[in-house]
Scaffold this motif. Structure first.
Motif, PDB file in Angstrom:
ATOM      1  N   TYR A 250      51.221  76.809 -80.298  1.00  0.00           N
ATOM      2  CA  TYR A 250      52.258  77.365 -79.407  1.00  0.00           C
ATOM      3  C   TYR A 250      51.613  77.974 -78.168  1.00  0.00           C
ATOM      4  N   TYR A 251      52.395  78.024 -77.076  1.00  0.00           N
ATOM      5  CA  TYR A 251      52.103  78.953 -75.973  1.00  0.00           C
ATOM      6  C   TYR A 251      53.227  79.979 -76.017  1.00  0.00           C
ATOM      7  N   GLY A 252      52.995  81.149 -76.508  1.00  0.00           N
ATOM      8  CA  GLY A 252      54.083  82.119 -76.692  1.00  0.00           C
ATOM      9  C   GLY A 252      55.140  81.516 -77.609  1.00  0.00           C
TER      10      GLY A 252
ATOM     11  N   PRO B 284      36.510  69.813 -69.218  1.00  0.00           N
ATOM     12  CA  PRO B 284      37.942  70.091 -69.058  1.00  0.00           C
ATOM     13  C   PRO B 284      38.630  69.183 -68.048  1.00  0.00           C
ATOM     14  N   GLN B 285      39.960  69.120 -68.185  1.00  0.00           N
ATOM     15  CA  GLN B 285      40.772  68.377 -67.219  1.00  0.00           C
ATOM     16  C   GLN B 285      40.557  68.991 -65.838  1.00  0.00           C
ATOM     17  N   GLY B 286      40.342  68.158 -64.827  1.00  0.00           N
ATOM     18  CA  GLY B 286      40.103  68.670 -63.486  1.00  0.00           C
ATOM     19  C   GLY B 286      38.668  69.123 -63.248  1.00  0.00           C
TER      20      GLY B 286
ATOM     21  N   GLU C 127      43.092  60.487 -72.494  1.00  0.00           N
ATOM     22  CA  GLU C 127      43.172  59.618 -71.322  1.00  0.00           C
ATOM     23  C   GLU C 127      44.603  59.192 -71.022  1.00  0.00           C
ATOM     24  N   GLN C 128      44.889  59.004 -69.740  1.00  0.00           N
ATOM     25  CA  GLN C 128      46.116  58.301 -69.360  1.00  0.00           C
ATOM     26  C   GLN C 128      45.759  56.899 -68.897  1.00  0.00           C
ATOM     27  N   ASN C 129      44.471  56.671 -68.700  1.00  0.00           N
ATOM     28  CA  ASN C 129      44.025  55.329 -68.301  1.00  0.00           C
ATOM     29  C   ASN C 129      43.921  54.466 -69.563  1.00  0.00           C
TER      30      ASN C 129
ATOM     31  N   ASP D  76      38.729  65.681 -71.350  1.00  0.00           N
ATOM     32  CA  ASP D  76      40.155  65.680 -71.016  1.00  0.00           C
ATOM     33  C   ASP D  76      40.382  64.942 -69.699  1.00  0.00           C
ATOM     34  N   GLU D  77      40.850  63.719 -69.791  1.00  0.00           N
ATOM     35  CA  GLU D  77      41.162  62.862 -68.640  1.00  0.00           C
ATOM     36  C   GLU D  77      40.006  62.757 -67.634  1.00  0.00           C
ATOM     37  N   PRO D  78      38.841  62.284 -68.107  1.00  0.00           N
ATOM     38  CA  PRO D  78      37.695  62.196 -67.195  1.00  0.00           C
ATOM     39  C   PRO D  78      37.904  61.221 -66.045  1.00  0.00           C
TER      40      PRO D  78
ATOM     41  N   ARG E  70      51.959  60.237 -72.662  1.00  0.00           N
ATOM     42  CA  ARG E  70      52.443  60.534 -71.320  1.00  0.00           C
ATOM     43  C   ARG E  70      52.183  61.999 -70.967  1.00  0.00           C
ATOM     44  N   ASN E  71      52.496  62.357 -69.719  1.00  0.00           N
ATOM     45  CA  ASN E  71      52.337  63.726 -69.218  1.00  0.00           C
ATOM     46  C   ASN E  71      53.101  64.720 -70.094  1.00  0.00           C
ATOM     47  N   GLY E  72      52.480  65.846 -70.339  1.00  0.00           N
ATOM     48  CA  GLY E  72      53.180  66.961 -70.985  1.00  0.00           C
ATOM     49  C   GLY E  72      53.436  66.777 -72.466  1.00  0.00           C
ATOM     50  N   MET E  73      52.788  65.814 -73.116  1.00  0.00           N
ATOM     51  CA  MET E  73      53.073  65.521 -74.518  1.00  0.00           C
ATOM     52  C   MET E  73      52.240  66.367 -75.486  1.00  0.00           C
ATOM     53  N   GLY E  74      51.181  67.018 -74.960  1.00  0.00           N
ATOM     54  CA  GLY E  74      50.396  67.902 -75.824  1.00  0.00           C
ATOM     55  C   GLY E  74      48.933  67.516 -75.946  1.00  0.00           C
ATOM     56  N   LYS E  75      48.450  66.619 -75.086  1.00  0.00           N
ATOM     57  CA  LYS E  75      47.060  66.153 -75.202  1.00  0.00           C
ATOM     58  C   LYS E  75      46.073  67.289 -74.930  1.00  0.00           C
ATOM     59  N   THR E  76      46.260  67.965 -73.808  1.00  0.00           N
ATOM     60  CA  THR E  76      45.353  69.073 -73.479  1.00  0.00           C
ATOM     61  C   THR E  76      45.473  70.187 -74.515  1.00  0.00           C
ATOM     62  N   THR E  77      46.671  70.387 -75.016  1.00  0.00           N
ATOM     63  CA  THR E  77      46.874  71.436 -76.028  1.00  0.00           C
ATOM     64  C   THR E  77      46.068  71.120 -77.287  1.00  0.00           C
ATOM     65  N   LEU E  78      45.949  69.842 -77.633  1.00  0.00           N
ATOM     66  CA  LEU E  78      45.131  69.469 -78.787  1.00  0.00           C
ATOM     67  C   LEU E  78      43.656  69.790 -78.531  1.00  0.00           C
TER      68      LEU E  78
ATOM     69  N   TYR F  20      56.764  75.790 -78.461  1.00  0.00           N
ATOM     70  CA  TYR F  20      56.214  75.115 -79.644  1.00  0.00           C
ATOM     71  C   TYR F  20      55.722  73.734 -79.203  1.00  0.00           C
ATOM     72  N   VAL F  21      54.419  73.535 -79.106  1.00  0.00           N
ATOM     73  CA  VAL F  21      53.897  72.290 -78.516  1.00  0.00           C
ATOM     74  C   VAL F  21      53.409  71.316 -79.587  1.00  0.00           C
ATOM     75  N   LEU F  22      52.355  71.632 -80.329  1.00  0.00           N
ATOM     76  CA  LEU F  22      51.870  70.696 -81.354  1.00  0.00           C
ATOM     77  C   LEU F  22      52.613  70.968 -82.659  1.00  0.00           C
TER      78      LEU F  22
HETATM   79  N1  LIG Z   1      49.842  77.749 -70.565  1.00  0.00           N
HETATM   80  C1  LIG Z   1      51.005  77.213 -70.942  1.00  0.00           C
HETATM   81  N2  LIG Z   1      52.095  77.978 -71.171  1.00  0.00           N
HETATM   82  C2  LIG Z   1      53.274  77.438 -71.548  1.00  0.00           C
HETATM   83  N3  LIG Z   1      53.476  76.130 -71.735  1.00  0.00           N
HETATM   84  C3  LIG Z   1      52.439  75.314 -71.511  1.00  0.00           C
HETATM   85  C4  LIG Z   1      51.144  75.796 -71.107  1.00  0.00           C
HETATM   86  N4  LIG Z   1      50.307  74.749 -70.955  1.00  0.00           N
HETATM   87  C5  LIG Z   1      51.038  73.661 -71.262  1.00  0.00           C
HETATM   88  N5  LIG Z   1      52.308  73.995 -71.603  1.00  0.00           N
HETATM   89  C6  LIG Z   1      53.387  73.072 -72.002  1.00  0.00           C
HETATM   90  O1  LIG Z   1      52.970  72.420 -73.207  1.00  0.00           O
HETATM   91  C7  LIG Z   1      53.362  71.056 -73.191  1.00  0.00           C
HETATM   92  C8  LIG Z   1      52.119  70.197 -73.426  1.00  0.00           C
HETATM   93  O2  LIG Z   1      51.197  70.385 -72.347  1.00  0.00           O
HETATM   94  P1  LIG Z   1      49.777  69.706 -72.295  1.00  0.00           P
HETATM   95  O3  LIG Z   1      49.052  70.335 -71.169  1.00  0.00           O
HETATM   96  O4  LIG Z   1      49.152  69.759 -73.634  1.00  0.00           O
HETATM   97  O5  LIG Z   1      50.185  68.215 -71.940  1.00  0.00           O
HETATM   98  P2  LIG Z   1      49.274  66.951 -71.598  1.00  0.00           P
HETATM   99  O6  LIG Z   1      49.670  65.896 -72.575  1.00  0.00           O
HETATM  100  O7  LIG Z   1      47.857  67.348 -71.522  1.00  0.00           O
HETATM  101  O8  LIG Z   1      49.814  66.540 -70.151  1.00  0.00           O
HETATM  102  P3  LIG Z   1      49.017  65.923 -68.871  1.00  0.00           P
HETATM  103  O9  LIG Z   1      48.866  64.472 -69.158  1.00  0.00           O
HETATM  104  O10 LIG Z   1      49.951  66.171 -67.742  1.00  0.00           O
HETATM  105  O11 LIG Z   1      47.714  66.643 -68.729  1.00  0.00           O
HETATM  106  C9  LIG Z   1      54.036  70.805 -71.863  1.00  0.00           C
HETATM  107  O12 LIG Z   1      55.431  70.879 -72.058  1.00  0.00           O
HETATM  108  C10 LIG Z   1      53.567  71.951 -71.005  1.00  0.00           C
HETATM  109  O13 LIG Z   1      54.545  72.293 -70.059  1.00  0.00           O
END
Ligand SMILES: Nc1ncnc2c1ncn2[C@@H]1O[C@H](COP(=O)(O)OP(=O)(O)OP(=O)(O)O)[C@@H](O)[C@H]1O
Ligand SMILES: [Mg+2]
Length: 244
Positions: A14-16, A86-88, A195-197, A163-165, A39-47, A19-21
Motif C-alpha cells: 500500500y501507499y497509505g 531506479p526508474q529515471g 520494462e514497457q519495451n 526499473d525501465e532501463p 501498462r503504466n500505473g499497474m504496480g511494477k515500480t511498487t513491486l 492498495y496497489v499490490l
Molecule cells: N507514492 C505514491 N503514493 C500513492 N500512490 C502511488 C505512489 N506511487 C505510486 N502510486 C500509485 O500506485 C499505482 C502503481 O504505481 P507504480 O509506480 O507501481 O506503477 P508502474 O507500473 O511502475 O507504472 P509506470 O509504468 O508508469 O512506471 C499507481 O496507481 C500509482 O498512481
C-alpha cells in the motif's frame, strides 16, 4: 522452487490507504533474468520498491537466499546483495562519474567484496572511463543508464533490480542496454527487470510475469507469452507483435 534466489509470497503493498499490490507471488532462480511487464500505473515500480524495502509489503513475505526480508531497512537489504537501478536513473547530476560510482560503497560498514571494483566497472563500460571526471548531468541518456548500472555493480550484488532501463533511450542505446543485461547474466548476476519495451523484455528474459492492477495475470517463458494473444492484446497492447 528449491534453488530460488528470490521468493515473493503473496505480498500486499500500500501507499497509505491506496492498495496497489494485491497478492503477488514470484520466484526467481540464481543468475536468471525475470521480466515484469505491464501498462503504466499497474504496480511494477511498487513491486521493485517492495523488494528493495522502500515500500515494504503490509502482508505476505519476501525471501532472499532463503531469509525473510521482513523488517529489514533498505540499507540492510542492499548489504544483503540486492542493488537497485531506479526508474529515471537517479544519478547525481552535479557529482562526477567517479563520485557517482564510489558513492554506494563509501557508506557501507562492510563493503561487499567481489569482482566489481572501480577499475573493472570502467573496463566493462569504456565510455564511462572516457568521461570519468565529467559531471553526471553532462552525460547522454545512455551513458547515464550505464552509470546507474555501474553504480549498482559496485555493490557486487547477487540481484539487480532494474526499473525501465530503456525508458527514453534511442533504439541503438536500447540495444546496448540489452547487451549489458545479457553480460550481467553471464557474470552470474540475476536481474529483475521491469520494462514497457516488450521486444527488449522478450529477448532477454528467461521468465516473464505480466501485471495488471496489482495482480499477475500471466507468468511463463517468453515463448508462452508470445503464444497468448489475449494477454498481449488486453494487458500489453501489443496484439500481433512480432517477437524477435
Ligand atoms: N507514492 C505514491 N503514493 C500513492 N500512490 C502511488 C505512489 N506511487 C505510486 N502510486 C500509485 O500506485 C499505482 C502503481 O504505481 P507504480 O509506480 O507501481 O506503477 P508502474 O507500473 O511502475 O507504472 P509506470 O509504468 O508508469 O512506471 C499507481 O496507481 C500509482 O498512481
Ligand atoms: Mg514504474
Amino acid at each position: 522452487m528449491p534453488d530460488a534466489l528470490l521468493s515473493v509470497r503473496g505480498i500486499h503493498t500500500y501507499y497509505g490507504d491506496s492498495y496497489v499490490l494485491q497478492g503477488v507471488s514470484l520466484e526467481q532462480r540464481e543468475g536468471s533474468i525475470v521480466a515484469i511487464l505491464g501498462r503504466n500505473g499497474m504496480g511494477k515500480t511498487t513491486l521493485i520498491r517492495s523488494v528493495a524495502g522502500l515500500t515494504p509489503p503490509r502482508e505476505g513475505e519476501i525471501l532472499f537466499r532463503g531469509a525473510s526480508l521482513r523488517g529489514r531497512p533498505p540499507y540492510a537489504i542492499a548489504q544483503d546483495g540486492i542493488a537497485l537501478v531506479p526508474q529515471g536513473r537517479r544519478i547525481f547530476r552535479s557529482l562526477s562519474v567517479r563520485e557517482n560510482l564510489l558513492l554506494p560503497t563509501s557508506g557501507l560498514a562492510r563493503p561487499r567484496g567481489g569482482r566489481w571494483t572501480l577499475d573493472s566497472v570502467l573496463r566493462e563500460f569504456p565510455q564511462l572511463a572516457e568521461r570519468i571526471n565529467h559531471s553526471g548531468g553532462a552525460l547522454s541518456g545512455g551513458e547515464q543508464q550505464m552509470l546507474a548500472v555501474g553504480r549498482a555493480l559496485m555493490a557486487n550484488p547477487h540481484l539487480i533490480l532494474m526499473d525501465e532501463p530503456s525508458e527514453g533511450l534511442a533504439p541503438r542505446l536500447v540495444q546496448q542496454v540489452e547487451g549489458i543485461m545479457k553480460s550481467l547474466r553471464e557474470h552470474g548476476h540475476a536481474v529483475l527487470l521491469v520494462e514497457q519495451n516488450f521486444a527488449l523484455a522478450m529477448s532477454v528474459a528467461d521468465y516473464v510475469y505480466v501485471v495488471a492492477s496489482g495482480r499477475f495475470v500471466f507468468e511463463g517463458p517468453p515463448a508462452a507469452l508470445a503464444a497468448a494473444p489475449d494477454v498481449l492484446d488486453q494487458h500489453l497492447g501489443v496484439a500481433g507483435a512480432k517477437v524477435n
